[in-house]
Design a protein around this motif. Structure first.
Motif, PDB file in Angstrom:
ATOM      1  N   ASN A  85       0.446  -0.791  -0.065  1.00 30.83           N
ATOM      2  CA  ASN A  85       0.000  -0.163   0.075  1.00 30.83           C
ATOM      3  C   ASN A  85       0.557   1.148  -0.271  1.00 30.83           C
ATOM      4  O   ASN A  85       1.687   1.239   0.598  1.00 30.83           O
ATOM      5  CB  ASN A  85      -1.000  -0.189   1.171  1.00 30.83           C
ATOM      6  N   PRO A  86       0.117   2.461  -0.845  1.00 31.86           N
ATOM      7  CA  PRO A  86       1.702   3.460  -0.944  1.00 31.86           C
ATOM      8  C   PRO A  86       1.682   4.479  -0.203  1.00 31.86           C
ATOM      9  O   PRO A  86       2.656   5.143   0.643  1.00 31.86           O
ATOM     10  CB  PRO A  86       0.980   3.949  -2.195  1.00 31.86           C
ATOM     11  N   LYS A  87       0.182   4.224   0.871  1.00 36.76           N
ATOM     12  CA  LYS A  87       0.562   5.201   2.179  1.00 36.76           C
ATOM     13  C   LYS A  87       1.800   4.368   3.194  1.00 36.76           C
ATOM     14  O   LYS A  87       2.347   5.336   3.776  1.00 36.76           O
ATOM     15  CB  LYS A  87      -0.468   5.839   2.857  1.00 36.76           C
ATOM     16  N   ASP A  88       1.659   3.608   3.528  1.00 29.78           N
ATOM     17  CA  ASP A  88       2.481   2.718   3.901  1.00 29.78           C
ATOM     18  C   ASP A  88       3.802   2.648   3.560  1.00 29.78           C
ATOM     19  O   ASP A  88       4.682   2.806   4.092  1.00 29.78           O
ATOM     20  CB  ASP A  88       1.451   1.292   4.797  1.00 29.78           C
ATOM     21  N   THR A  89       3.416   2.240   2.198  1.00 28.91           N
ATOM     22  CA  THR A  89       4.824   2.399   1.776  1.00 28.91           C
ATOM     23  C   THR A  89       5.821   3.587   2.167  1.00 28.91           C
ATOM     24  O   THR A  89       6.982   3.644   2.617  1.00 28.91           O
ATOM     25  CB  THR A  89       5.602   2.298   0.450  1.00 28.91           C
ATOM     26  N   ALA A  90       5.065   4.948   2.006  1.00 30.23           N
ATOM     27  CA  ALA A  90       5.508   6.325   1.795  1.00 30.23           C
ATOM     28  C   ALA A  90       6.339   6.528   3.473  1.00 30.23           C
ATOM     29  O   ALA A  90       7.588   6.744   4.399  1.00 30.23           O
ATOM     30  CB  ALA A  90       4.732   7.075   1.885  1.00 30.23           C
ATOM     31  N   VAL A  91       5.268   6.134   4.739  1.00 29.89           N
ATOM     32  CA  VAL A  91       5.479   6.069   5.507  1.00 29.89           C
ATOM     33  C   VAL A  91       6.676   5.575   6.329  1.00 29.89           C
ATOM     34  O   VAL A  91       7.357   5.738   6.832  1.00 29.89           O
ATOM     35  CB  VAL A  91       4.213   5.229   6.803  1.00 29.89           C
ATOM     36  N   HIS A 110       8.588   7.366  -7.698  1.00 36.08           N
ATOM     37  CA  HIS A 110       7.586   7.509  -6.734  1.00 36.08           C
ATOM     38  C   HIS A 110       7.332   5.676  -6.782  1.00 36.08           C
ATOM     39  O   HIS A 110       7.454   5.458  -8.265  1.00 36.08           O
ATOM     40  CB  HIS A 110       6.929   8.283  -6.545  1.00 36.08           C
ATOM     41  N   GLN A 111       6.971   5.294  -6.036  1.00 44.61           N
ATOM     42  CA  GLN A 111       6.513   3.860  -6.306  1.00 44.61           C
ATOM     43  C   GLN A 111       5.739   3.796  -7.829  1.00 44.61           C
ATOM     44  O   GLN A 111       5.958   2.065  -8.347  1.00 44.61           O
ATOM     45  CB  GLN A 111       5.069   3.526  -5.441  1.00 44.61           C
ATOM     46  N   PHE A 112       4.745   4.473  -8.260  1.00 49.84           N
ATOM     47  CA  PHE A 112       3.287   4.517  -9.476  1.00 49.84           C
ATOM     48  C   PHE A 112       4.405   3.631 -10.623  1.00 49.84           C
ATOM     49  O   PHE A 112       4.005   3.128 -11.347  1.00 49.84           O
ATOM     50  CB  PHE A 112       2.087   5.173  -9.285  1.00 49.84           C
ATOM     51  N   ASP A 113       5.458   4.676 -10.595  1.00 50.79           N
ATOM     52  CA  ASP A 113       6.520   4.631 -11.149  1.00 50.79           C
ATOM     53  C   ASP A 113       7.141   3.334 -11.495  1.00 50.79           C
ATOM     54  O   ASP A 113       7.118   2.666 -12.688  1.00 50.79           O
ATOM     55  CB  ASP A 113       7.485   5.446 -11.922  1.00 50.79           C
ATOM     56  N   TYR A 114       7.091   2.878 -10.696  1.00 49.26           N
ATOM     57  CA  TYR A 114       8.094   1.740 -10.553  1.00 49.26           C
ATOM     58  C   TYR A 114       6.645   0.357 -10.793  1.00 49.26           C
ATOM     59  O   TYR A 114       7.309  -0.414 -11.706  1.00 49.26           O
ATOM     60  CB  TYR A 114       7.912   0.898  -9.117  1.00 49.26           C
ATOM     61  N   LEU A 115       5.840   1.089 -10.562  1.00 43.87           N
ATOM     62  CA  LEU A 115       4.780  -0.215 -10.685  1.00 43.87           C
ATOM     63  C   LEU A 115       4.421  -0.169 -12.062  1.00 43.87           C
ATOM     64  O   LEU A 115       4.360  -1.409 -12.751  1.00 43.87           O
ATOM     65  CB  LEU A 115       3.891  -0.208  -9.744  1.00 43.87           C
ATOM     66  N   ARG A 116       4.286   1.032 -12.470  1.00 42.64           N
ATOM     67  CA  ARG A 116       3.984   0.528 -14.139  1.00 42.64           C
ATOM     68  C   ARG A 116       4.910   0.299 -14.733  1.00 42.64           C
ATOM     69  O   ARG A 116       4.911  -0.693 -16.193  1.00 42.64           O
ATOM     70  CB  ARG A 116       3.627   2.344 -14.995  1.00 42.64           C
ATOM     71  N   GLN A 117       6.297   0.619 -13.940  1.00 43.57           N
ATOM     72  CA  GLN A 117       7.415  -0.261 -15.558  1.00 43.57           C
ATOM     73  C   GLN A 117       7.566  -1.591 -15.382  1.00 43.57           C
ATOM     74  O   GLN A 117       7.301  -2.429 -16.292  1.00 43.57           O
ATOM     75  CB  GLN A 117       8.022   0.482 -15.239  1.00 43.57           C
ATOM     76  N   MET A 118       7.021  -2.083 -13.597  1.00 44.67           N
ATOM     77  CA  MET A 118       7.015  -3.493 -14.431  1.00 44.67           C
ATOM     78  C   MET A 118       5.813  -4.146 -14.899  1.00 44.67           C
ATOM     79  O   MET A 118       6.339  -5.494 -15.256  1.00 44.67           O
ATOM     80  CB  MET A 118       6.741  -3.702 -12.010  1.00 44.67           C
ATOM     81  N   ALA A 119       4.633  -3.483 -14.365  1.00 39.34           N
ATOM     82  CA  ALA A 119       3.488  -3.879 -15.894  1.00 39.34           C
ATOM     83  C   ALA A 119       4.308  -3.975 -17.066  1.00 39.34           C
ATOM     84  O   ALA A 119       3.637  -4.881 -17.219  1.00 39.34           O
ATOM     85  CB  ALA A 119       2.483  -2.923 -15.057  1.00 39.34           C
TER      86      ALA A 119
END
Ligand code: A3P
Length: 386
Positions: free
Chosen positions: A219-225, A258-267
């Motif tokens: 979860n991105p909020k937990d990841t950020a914390v 940020h995390q979603f750049d990572y997730l998008r490139q993985m997808a």
């Protein structure tokens, strides 16, 4: 922009993107010192590449800082720098195109982290890219703070067939922190490697050999914390959660982006390599039913384990055990200068801790960021409220 400069110092004014998350701040960089005065890990993850760029331009121009080539352009407007790069192959952006590096700090359009290894970042990345892989290697690939140490220990137990902890921390086999990559050739198979690098930066042998990948999502909020606390250990008093969140959407204080750049490139990678063996694990699922995920993982790595053994691995790798054992393990030489004894990985290990950190206003601002990301496509949809 550079406000004033000499060969010893640069006075800088940071200004992030001119959108609602923008802010500006002034700072002075001592060019003769490593940037440890502000924060060691914070510098390592976010500012150091900027400093390297500035130092390069100061050197190149005989002590006169060149505003056009200073590293802040990269930080404030990554597009201006990526425009110099050749376009990736439109038919296959993950085809590992030949290296072309105008500034040395971008690799296939992804920012390169300055790692505490003997080589400069580009040389190290090239070595990673050319690293010989083995058919039975297993690599953990994930955005930081998504539970990579946890799954690394689980994999260690599954492959060794015993509930004994690994004598080494995960960082020993983390590609970007491995001071001398030849060390990896000395390991017995199956090797358990790991990295936070993007797919386009990882060894091309991963694709050729169809190396099994274990990908963690959180979860991105937990990841950020979790990321904030990780950096906070070595940051100054001024580094508040609010500062961190303001910089987060622009990719400040965090690795590459940020995390979603990572997730998008993985997808994207998965889409262009549909036969590649990848197991995606949500941190929250692992937390909810560790034995079931461990069983699945054992099948994925083709080392089937009994239900009883999976239960024992789950118990052994529980948060408190992992935390306890961590204090007895050494961290690699390359990281010792950034950390006293431990890397402070095992903080709370729970789902939903973000609720104890975000104010309502911070959560709403973050939700706006999430909504923008959703429009672009999450890549993988993390668990929890989004
Ligand atoms: P928190 O900071 O939220 O506690 P990574 O290993 O990718 O750096 O991720 C670190 C996060 O995973 C930290 O989260 C850490 O506590 C959590 N973690 C590590 N081992 C864990 C375990 N055995 N069970 C649950 N969470 C764990």
């Amino acid at each position: 922009m550079i406000v004033s400069s000499n060969t010893e110092h640069l006075d800088l004014q940071f200004k992030t993107r001119p959108d609602k998350h923008s802010y500006s701040t002034k700072t002075t960089l001592n060019l003769r010192a490593r940037p440890r005065s502000t924060s060691r890990l914070y510098a390592l993850y976010s500012a150091e590449f900027t400093v390297v760029r500035i130092m390069t331009s100061v050197k190149e121009t005989n002590g006169v800082a060149n505003q056009d080539t200073n590293g802040l352009l990269e930080k404030t407007n990554p597009k201006s720098d990526t425009a110099e790069l050749p376009a990736p192959d439109p038919n296959n952006p993950f085809s590992f195109p030949a290296l072309t590096l105008p500034s040395g700090l971008l690799f296939n359009r992804v920012r390169v982290m300055k790692c505490p290894v003997k080589d400069d970042p580009v040389t190290h990345l090239k070595k990673i890219y050319d690293l010989p892989m083995r058919d039975d290697d297993i690599i953990i690939t994930a955005y930081p703070k998504c539970g990579t140490h946890w799954v690394a220990e689980i994999l260690h137990m599954l492959t060794s067939g015993a509930t004994e902890f690994s004598g080494r921390t995960k960082e020993y086999t983390m590609l970007e922190f491995c001071n001398d990559l030849r060390f990896l050739a000395t390991l017995t198979s199956p090797r358990l490697l790991n990295s936070h690098l993007y797919m386009a930066q990882l060894p091309r042998g991963i694709v050729d050999k169809k190396v099994k990948m274990v990908h963690m999502i959180r979860n991105p909020k937990d990841t950020a914390v979790s990321m904030y606390h990780h950096l906070k250990h070595t940051a100054s008093e001024q580094f508040t959660f609010d500062n961190f969140l303001k910089g987060y959407p622009c990719g400040d204080y965090i690795v590459f982006s940020h995390q979603f750049d990572y997730l998008r490139q993985m997808a994207e990678f998965e889409k262009s390599h549909p036969d590649h063996p990848i197991m995606h694990i949500h941190y929250e699922d692992l937390k909810q039913d560790p034995a079931a995920i461990i069983k699945e993982l054992s099948q994925f790595i083709e080392t089937p384990a009994s239900d009883d053994f999976c239960q024992r691995v789950a118990a052994a790798c529980g948060f408190s055990n992992m935390r306890k054992v961590d204090s007895t393990r050494e961290i690699p030489e390359s990281l010792r200068k950034f950390s006293k004894k431990r890397l402070e990985i095992y903080r709370k290990g729970v789902v939903g801790d973000w609720k104890n950190h975000f104010t309502v206003a911070q959560s709403e601002a973050f939700d706006e960021f999430l909504a923008e990301q959703k429009q672009k496509g999450f890549g993988f949809t993390p668990r929890g409220e989004l």
